[in-house]
Design a protein around this motif. Structure first.
Motif, PDB file in Angstrom:
ATOM      1  N   ILE A  24      44.120  57.259  51.097  1.00 50.75           N
ATOM      2  CA  ILE A  24      43.657  57.750  52.391  1.00 50.75           C
ATOM      3  C   ILE A  24      42.144  57.606  52.546  1.00 50.75           C
ATOM      4  CG2 ILE A  24      45.590  59.345  52.685  1.00 50.75           C
ATOM      5  CD1 ILE A  24      43.766  61.623  51.860  1.00 50.75           C
ATOM      6  N   SER A  25      41.525  56.829  51.658  1.00 49.97           N
ATOM      7  CA  SER A  25      40.076  56.589  51.704  1.00 49.97           C
ATOM      8  C   SER A  25      39.296  57.900  51.715  1.00 49.97           C
ATOM      9  CB  SER A  25      39.692  55.754  52.931  1.00 49.97           C
ATOM     10  OG  SER A  25      40.333  54.518  52.882  1.00 49.97           O
ATOM     11  N   PHE A  26      39.739  58.841  50.928  1.00 51.37           N
ATOM     12  CA  PHE A  26      39.135  60.160  50.899  1.00 51.37           C
ATOM     13  C   PHE A  26      38.077  60.183  49.802  1.00 51.37           C
ATOM     14  CE2 PHE A  26      40.480  64.876  51.318  1.00 51.37           C
ATOM     15  CZ  PHE A  26      39.313  65.130  52.011  1.00 51.37           C
ATOM     16  N   ASP A  27      36.930  59.608  50.128  1.00 52.39           N
ATOM     17  CA  ASP A  27      35.907  59.377  49.113  1.00 52.39           C
ATOM     18  C   ASP A  27      35.298  60.647  48.548  1.00 52.39           C
ATOM     19  OD1 ASP A  27      34.618  59.911  51.508  1.00 52.39           O
ATOM     20  OD2 ASP A  27      33.025  58.444  51.184  1.00 52.39           O
ATOM     21  N   THR A  28      35.215  61.727  49.325  1.00 54.34           N
ATOM     22  CA  THR A  28      34.612  62.945  48.802  1.00 54.34           C
ATOM     23  C   THR A  28      35.466  63.537  47.682  1.00 54.34           C
ATOM     24  OG1 THR A  28      35.632  64.212  50.574  1.00 54.34           O
ATOM     25  CG2 THR A  28      33.356  63.536  50.909  1.00 54.34           C
ATOM     26  N   VAL A  29      36.775  63.532  47.844  1.00 54.08           N
ATOM     27  CA  VAL A  29      37.666  64.061  46.808  1.00 54.08           C
ATOM     28  C   VAL A  29      37.577  63.197  45.559  1.00 54.08           C
ATOM     29  CG1 VAL A  29      40.093  64.428  46.183  1.00 54.08           C
ATOM     30  CG2 VAL A  29      39.237  65.198  48.393  1.00 54.08           C
ATOM     31  N   ARG A  30      37.589  61.904  45.737  1.00 53.38           N
ATOM     32  CA  ARG A  30      37.497  60.978  44.593  1.00 53.38           C
ATOM     33  C   ARG A  30      36.198  61.212  43.813  1.00 53.38           C
ATOM     34  NH1 ARG A  30      40.560  58.583  41.194  1.00 53.38           N
ATOM     35  NH2 ARG A  30      38.911  58.916  39.773  1.00 53.38           N
ATOM     36  N   ARG A  31      35.092  61.363  44.540  1.00 52.78           N
ATOM     37  CA  ARG A  31      33.790  61.603  43.900  1.00 52.78           C
ATOM     38  C   ARG A  31      33.774  62.927  43.147  1.00 52.78           C
ATOM     39  NH1 ARG A  31      31.173  59.520  48.254  1.00 52.78           N
ATOM     40  NH2 ARG A  31      30.972  61.557  49.180  1.00 52.78           N
ATOM     41  N   ASP A  32      34.264  63.991  43.787  1.00 50.88           N
ATOM     42  CA  ASP A  32      34.290  65.306  43.143  1.00 50.88           C
ATOM     43  C   ASP A  32      35.162  65.284  41.898  1.00 50.88           C
ATOM     44  OD1 ASP A  32      32.628  66.439  45.083  1.00 50.88           O
ATOM     45  OD2 ASP A  32      34.316  67.131  46.308  1.00 50.88           O
ATOM     46  N   LEU A  33      36.329  64.649  41.999  1.00 51.48           N
ATOM     47  CA  LEU A  33      37.241  64.585  40.859  1.00 51.48           C
ATOM     48  C   LEU A  33      36.633  63.755  39.725  1.00 51.48           C
ATOM     49  CD1 LEU A  33      40.002  65.315  39.711  1.00 51.48           C
ATOM     50  CD2 LEU A  33      40.922  63.281  40.829  1.00 51.48           C
ATOM     51  N   THR A  54      36.276  69.845  44.991  1.00 45.52           N
ATOM     52  CA  THR A  54      37.428  69.005  45.317  1.00 45.52           C
ATOM     53  C   THR A  54      38.310  69.699  46.354  1.00 45.52           C
ATOM     54  OG1 THR A  54      37.401  68.005  43.109  1.00 45.52           O
ATOM     55  CG2 THR A  54      39.459  67.836  44.352  1.00 45.52           C
ATOM     56  N   VAL A  55      38.641  70.948  46.105  1.00 52.77           N
ATOM     57  CA  VAL A  55      39.488  71.700  47.040  1.00 52.77           C
ATOM     58  C   VAL A  55      38.736  71.961  48.341  1.00 52.77           C
ATOM     59  CG1 VAL A  55      40.796  73.829  47.405  1.00 52.77           C
ATOM     60  CG2 VAL A  55      40.772  72.760  45.142  1.00 52.77           C
ATOM     61  N   GLU A  56      37.461  72.312  48.237  1.00 51.84           N
ATOM     62  CA  GLU A  56      36.673  72.565  49.444  1.00 51.84           C
ATOM     63  C   GLU A  56      36.613  71.329  50.346  1.00 51.84           C
ATOM     64  OE1 GLU A  56      33.635  75.938  47.614  1.00 51.84           O
ATOM     65  OE2 GLU A  56      33.014  73.836  47.652  1.00 51.84           O
ATOM     66  N   SER A  57      36.464  70.155  49.756  1.00 56.63           N
ATOM     67  CA  SER A  57      36.406  68.913  50.535  1.00 56.63           C
ATOM     68  C   SER A  57      37.701  68.665  51.297  1.00 56.63           C
ATOM     69  CB  SER A  57      36.103  67.717  49.623  1.00 56.63           C
ATOM     70  OG  SER A  57      34.818  67.804  49.086  1.00 56.63           O
ATOM     71  N   VAL A  58      38.823  68.888  50.647  1.00 57.15           N
ATOM     72  CA  VAL A  58      40.117  68.703  51.313  1.00 57.15           C
ATOM     73  C   VAL A  58      40.241  69.684  52.478  1.00 57.15           C
ATOM     74  CG1 VAL A  58      42.622  68.918  51.051  1.00 57.15           C
ATOM     75  CG2 VAL A  58      41.288  67.772  49.286  1.00 57.15           C
ATOM     76  N   CYS A  59      39.928  70.936  52.230  1.00 58.32           N
ATOM     77  CA  CYS A  59      40.055  71.950  53.283  1.00 58.32           C
ATOM     78  C   CYS A  59      39.136  71.647  54.466  1.00 58.32           C
ATOM     79  CB  CYS A  59      39.749  73.334  52.721  1.00 58.32           C
ATOM     80  SG  CYS A  59      40.977  73.927  51.540  1.00 58.32           S
TER      81      CYS A  59
END
Length: 174
Positions: A24-33, A54-59
């Motif tokens: 899903i091109s969710f770069d913030t989650v990938r970076r945090d993880l 990671t959780v904060e970025s998704v929310c």
């Protein structure tokens, strides 16, 4: 012969979250993880902070995509509670068959407790607020607990988003 397993990088939930984040091109989650995994051994306090992020970025992404305001408290707990209702995850409204609804409510309650625990650990042991002289380090095992727990929560939120809004991609908002 004893076979050692590296829990930090081999856990299926981490692999799946990584794949979903890429899909899903969710770069913030990938970076945090990635940051959490890379620092678990060398800087476990940073790993805890990254796991929480990671959780904060998704929310945040879910709320932005739904054009909902961010909560007054923008910490992990406030953000998680803000997405529960729009995703149908409130304990009083599980989107599941009645025969397992009570079981799912129990798990959702546990997930909320886990999310709160990740936030509390970040506050008390993470590096987001700086470190005072003589602070007590946490060990890699606790960092991995935070990483795996946050990954499970983040993956569940993303999968719930995809089920509830299959035609709407979750864009990158950090």
């Amino acid at each position: 012969s004893v076979r050692l397993v590296t829990a930090a990088t081999s856990a299926p939930v981490l692999q799946k979250l990584s794949g979903v984040a890429n899909t899903i091109s969710f770069d913030t989650v990938r970076r945090d993880l990635d940051r959490a995994l890379a620092s678990a051994k060398s800087d476990p306090e940073d790993a805890v902070t990254s796991a929480c992020s990671t959780v904060e970025s998704v929310c945040r992404s879910i709320l932005v995509e739904l054009s909902l305001p961010l909560p007054a408290k923008k910490d992990i707990k406030g953000l998680y509670y803000a997405v529960r209702q729009p995703l149908g995850l409130a304990p009083d409204k599980p989107d599941v068959d009645a025969t397992i609804a009570a079981d799912v409510r129990t798990i959702l309650g546990g997930l909320a407790t886990v999310v709160e625990g990740i936030g509390a650990l970040r506050t008390h042991a993470g590096d987001a607020h700086g470190r005072a002289r003589g602070f007590v380090r946490i060990d890699e095992r606790i960092a991995n607990l935070a990483i795996h727990s946050a990954s499970t929560a983040a993956l569940f939120l993303i999968e719930t988003w995809q089920r509830k809004y299959p035609a709407r991609p979750l864009p990158r908002h950090g």
